[in-house]
Design an enzyme around this catalytic site. Structure first.
Site, PDB file in Angstrom:
ATOM      1  N   CYS A   1       2.669   3.155   9.391  1.00 27.62           N
ATOM      2  CA  CYS A   1       2.899   4.448   8.738  1.00 27.62           C
ATOM      3  C   CYS A   1       3.657   5.385   9.672  1.00 27.62           C
ATOM      4  O   CYS A   1       3.244   5.625  10.801  1.00 27.62           O
ATOM      5  CB  CYS A   1       1.568   5.084   8.328  1.00 27.62           C
TER       6      CYS A   1
ATOM      7  N   LYS B   1       0.077  -4.770   9.127  1.00 28.65           N
ATOM      8  CA  LYS B   1       1.357  -4.377   8.527  1.00 28.65           C
ATOM      9  C   LYS B   1       2.062  -3.463   9.521  1.00 28.65           C
ATOM     10  O   LYS B   1       1.485  -2.487   9.994  1.00 28.65           O
ATOM     11  CB  LYS B   1       1.123  -3.656   7.202  1.00 28.65           C
TER      12      LYS B   1
ATOM     13  N   PRO C   1       0.856  -1.194   0.000  1.00 27.58           N
ATOM     14  CA  PRO C   1       0.000   0.000   0.000  1.00 27.58           C
ATOM     15  C   PRO C   1       0.884   1.234   0.000  1.00 27.58           C
ATOM     16  O   PRO C   1       1.824   1.318   0.786  1.00 27.58           O
ATOM     17  CB  PRO C   1      -0.759  -0.124   1.330  1.00 27.58           C
ATOM     18  N   MET C   2       0.625   2.177  -0.892  1.00 27.10           N
ATOM     19  CA  MET C   2       1.373   3.445  -0.870  1.00 27.10           C
ATOM     20  C   MET C   2       0.383   4.571  -1.135  1.00 27.10           C
ATOM     21  O   MET C   2      -0.145   4.715  -2.248  1.00 27.10           O
ATOM     22  CB  MET C   2       2.494   3.444  -1.913  1.00 27.10           C
TER      23      MET C   2
ATOM     24  N   ASN D   1       9.023  -7.029   3.726  1.00 30.41           N
ATOM     25  CA  ASN D   1       8.897  -5.823   2.896  1.00 30.41           C
ATOM     26  C   ASN D   1      10.062  -4.882   3.181  1.00 30.41           C
ATOM     27  O   ASN D   1      10.595  -4.837   4.272  1.00 30.41           O
ATOM     28  CB  ASN D   1       7.546  -5.157   3.223  1.00 30.41           C
TER      29      ASN D   1
ATOM     30  N   GLY E   1       7.013  -2.208  -2.936  1.00 31.96           N
ATOM     31  CA  GLY E   1       6.406  -0.887  -3.029  1.00 31.96           C
ATOM     32  C   GLY E   1       7.047  -0.024  -4.099  1.00 31.96           C
ATOM     33  O   GLY E   1       6.703  -0.103  -5.282  1.00 31.96           O
ATOM     34  N   ARG E   2       8.041   0.773  -3.692  1.00 29.72           N
ATOM     35  CA  ARG E   2       8.541   1.823  -4.576  1.00 29.72           C
ATOM     36  C   ARG E   2       9.102   1.323  -5.897  1.00 29.72           C
ATOM     37  O   ARG E   2       9.101   2.068  -6.885  1.00 29.72           O
ATOM     38  CB  ARG E   2       9.588   2.663  -3.816  1.00 29.72           C
TER      39      ARG E   2
HETATM   40  C1  LIG Z   1       4.679   7.465  -0.711  1.00 20.66           C
HETATM   41  C2  LIG Z   1       4.487   6.287   0.174  1.00 20.66           C
HETATM   42  C3  LIG Z   1       3.244   6.038   0.724  1.00 20.66           C
HETATM   43  C4  LIG Z   1       3.056   4.955   1.580  1.00 20.66           C
HETATM   44  N1  LIG Z   1       1.802   4.691   2.071  1.00 20.66           N
HETATM   45  C5  LIG Z   1       1.604   3.606   2.875  1.00 20.66           C
HETATM   46  C6  LIG Z   1       0.297   3.254   3.309  1.00 20.66           C
HETATM   47  O1  LIG Z   1      -0.714   3.895   2.954  1.00 20.66           O
HETATM   48  N2  LIG Z   1       0.179   2.179   4.131  1.00 20.66           N
HETATM   49  C7  LIG Z   1       1.262   1.433   4.519  1.00 20.66           C
HETATM   50  O2  LIG Z   1       1.114   0.465   5.276  1.00 20.66           O
HETATM   51  N3  LIG Z   1       2.501   1.723   4.083  1.00 20.66           N
HETATM   52  C8  LIG Z   1       2.687   2.777   3.260  1.00 20.66           C
HETATM   53  N4  LIG Z   1       3.927   3.013   2.761  1.00 20.66           N
HETATM   54  C9  LIG Z   1       5.027   2.084   3.068  1.00 20.66           C
HETATM   55  C10 LIG Z   1       5.123   0.987   1.987  1.00 20.66           C
HETATM   56  O3  LIG Z   1       3.973   0.171   1.994  1.00 20.66           O
HETATM   57  C11 LIG Z   1       6.361   0.103   2.209  1.00 20.66           C
HETATM   58  O4  LIG Z   1       6.259  -0.461   3.493  1.00 20.66           O
HETATM   59  C12 LIG Z   1       7.665   0.887   2.120  1.00 20.66           C
HETATM   60  O5  LIG Z   1       7.660   1.766   1.018  1.00 20.66           O
HETATM   61  C13 LIG Z   1       8.863  -0.059   2.012  1.00 20.66           C
HETATM   62  O6  LIG Z   1       8.729  -0.888   0.887  1.00 20.66           O
HETATM   63  P1  LIG Z   1       9.525  -0.594  -0.501  1.00 20.66           P
HETATM   64  O7  LIG Z   1      10.976  -0.425  -0.137  1.00 20.66           O
HETATM   65  O8  LIG Z   1       9.251  -1.796  -1.339  1.00 20.66           O
HETATM   66  O9  LIG Z   1       8.966   0.683  -1.042  1.00 20.66           O
HETATM   67  C14 LIG Z   1       4.149   4.095   1.912  1.00 20.66           C
HETATM   68  C15 LIG Z   1       5.383   4.352   1.344  1.00 20.66           C
HETATM   69  C16 LIG Z   1       5.571   5.417   0.481  1.00 20.66           C
HETATM   70  C17 LIG Z   1       6.936   5.639  -0.116  1.00 20.66           C
END
Ligand SMILES: Cc1cc2nc3c(=O)[nH]c(=O)nc-3n(C[C@H](O)[C@H](O)[C@H](O)COP(=O)(O)O)c2cc1C
Length: 326
Positions: free
Chosen positions: A105, A144, A18-19, A203, A227-228
């Protein structure tokens, strides 16, 4: 020891993270089109689904909209057990196969309201939220979280959440105080895997097949969440899934197929959000596509300024093909 089975059937152990502001329904549909185990909605504030004015309530609810062919887990944020339970019921009515609760978050506007990662400092309340949601819905509930707030309390926290009814735990391998700095610690996620009897999803910083394999090996987790890395590369989950099952990975689209993909995603964003908001939201996605394709900085800057969708679509072929030539 065999890994615990995920509580819903997934075609691959690769989930879209989720992002907020990024993994909206249009992007989830693009990712699902390539193939993913599951996608997770952006975090939805339970309070907004219950107490906001009707148009805002409906918009919040729509953010959990499912996509064809791939399970869409709905993520809720909040700290009021009644609101969380009611919001979860609505998401289940809308077809969500699983409800995820946000304990991770780090953003001040969320933790300041004592939701998100702040719940890792209030395990009693976090457990009450899980209990309330698990009693309200018949679909599985997951949580999460991060490794901790400023410590490594995730194993204890996860145990509490599982005792309260959580059937899957996802851990981003950083503490809240790390925000996004440093490297995700996949081995530390292993302590959570050993602490609970339910499947754990690892993650953080997983960007390709090699990092997915390393994260699974170091943590012992049952699945990965990405995610990213999906920004500008929505096919990456399908590639990771193929590599993990030793099947042929889909090629990253190039040329006309990349153009068709970006166009369709752009038009889906305009139609989902309406022209004005859609244009603004689409800019960052176009920027990521061009960045991933190595697009021309001058045309990229023009695209970012352009406020006429027709012009954006007209510039796109050249902007993307310049990247391909580079
Ligand atoms: C812009 C942005 C928004 C995010 N929004 C959420 C969210 O709504 N809920 C959540 O559990 N994590 C959120 N995250 C965290 C991501 O789900 C993930 O845990 C984190 O980016 C690490 O994973 P990655 O390295 O694959 O990006 C967000 C991350 C980013 C960068």
């Amino acid at each position: 020891m065999p890994l615990p089975r995920l509580p819903i059937d997934l075609v691959s152990p690769v989930l879209l993270a989720p992002m907020s502001g990024i993994t909206d329904a249009p992007l989830r549909a693009v990712v699902a089109g390539f193939g993913a185990g599951a996608v997770v909605s952006e975090m939805i504030a339970a309070g907004e689904m219950i107490t906001a004015r009707p148009s805002r309530r409906a918009a919040s609810r729509a953010r959990g909209q499912g996509v064809a062919g791939v399970p869409t887990i709905v993520q809720l944020a909040g700290r009021d057990p009644r609101w969380m339970a009611e919001a979860a019921r609505m998401a289940e009515d809308d077809g969500a196969p699983m409800i995820d609760l946000n304990n991770g978050c780090p953003a001040k506007k969320v933790t300041g309201g004592l939701s998100g990662a702040a719940l890792m400092r209030e395990p009693d309340l976090a457990a009450r939220l899980v209990e309330a949601v698990a009693q309200a819905v018949s679909v599985p509930v997951s949580v999460k979280m991060r490794l901790g707030w400023d410590d490594l309390c995730a194993p204890d926290h996860a145990r509490r959440m599982v005792d309260a009814g959580a059937r899957m735990i996802t851990v981003h391998g950083r503490t809240r105080m790390q925000f996004y700095t440093g490297q995700a610690d996949w081995a530390a996620v292993g302590a959570v895997v050993r602490a609970v009897s339910v499947p754990v999803v690892v993650n953080g910083d997983i960007t390709d097949a090699a990092s997915a394999r390393a994260a699974l090996a170091l943590s012992g987790a049952a699945a990965v969440m990405v995610g990213r890395a999906v920004q500008g590369r929505p096919w990456v989950l399908a590639q990771i899934g193929a590599a993990l099952s030793d099947t042929a990975a889909p090629q990253a689209p190039r040329g006309d197929s990349l153009l068709a993909l970006v166009r369709a995603h752009y038009e889906a964003m305009l139609s989902f959000y309406g022209r004005e908001l859609g244009l603004r939201i689409a800019r960052k996605h176009l920027g990521w596509y061009l960045e991933a394709a190595g697009g021309c900085p001058v045309l990229r800057a023009r695209l970012m300024r352009e406020s006429d969708p027709g012009q954006v679509l007209a510039i796109l072929p050249e902007a993307l093909s310049m990247g391909e030539a580079a």
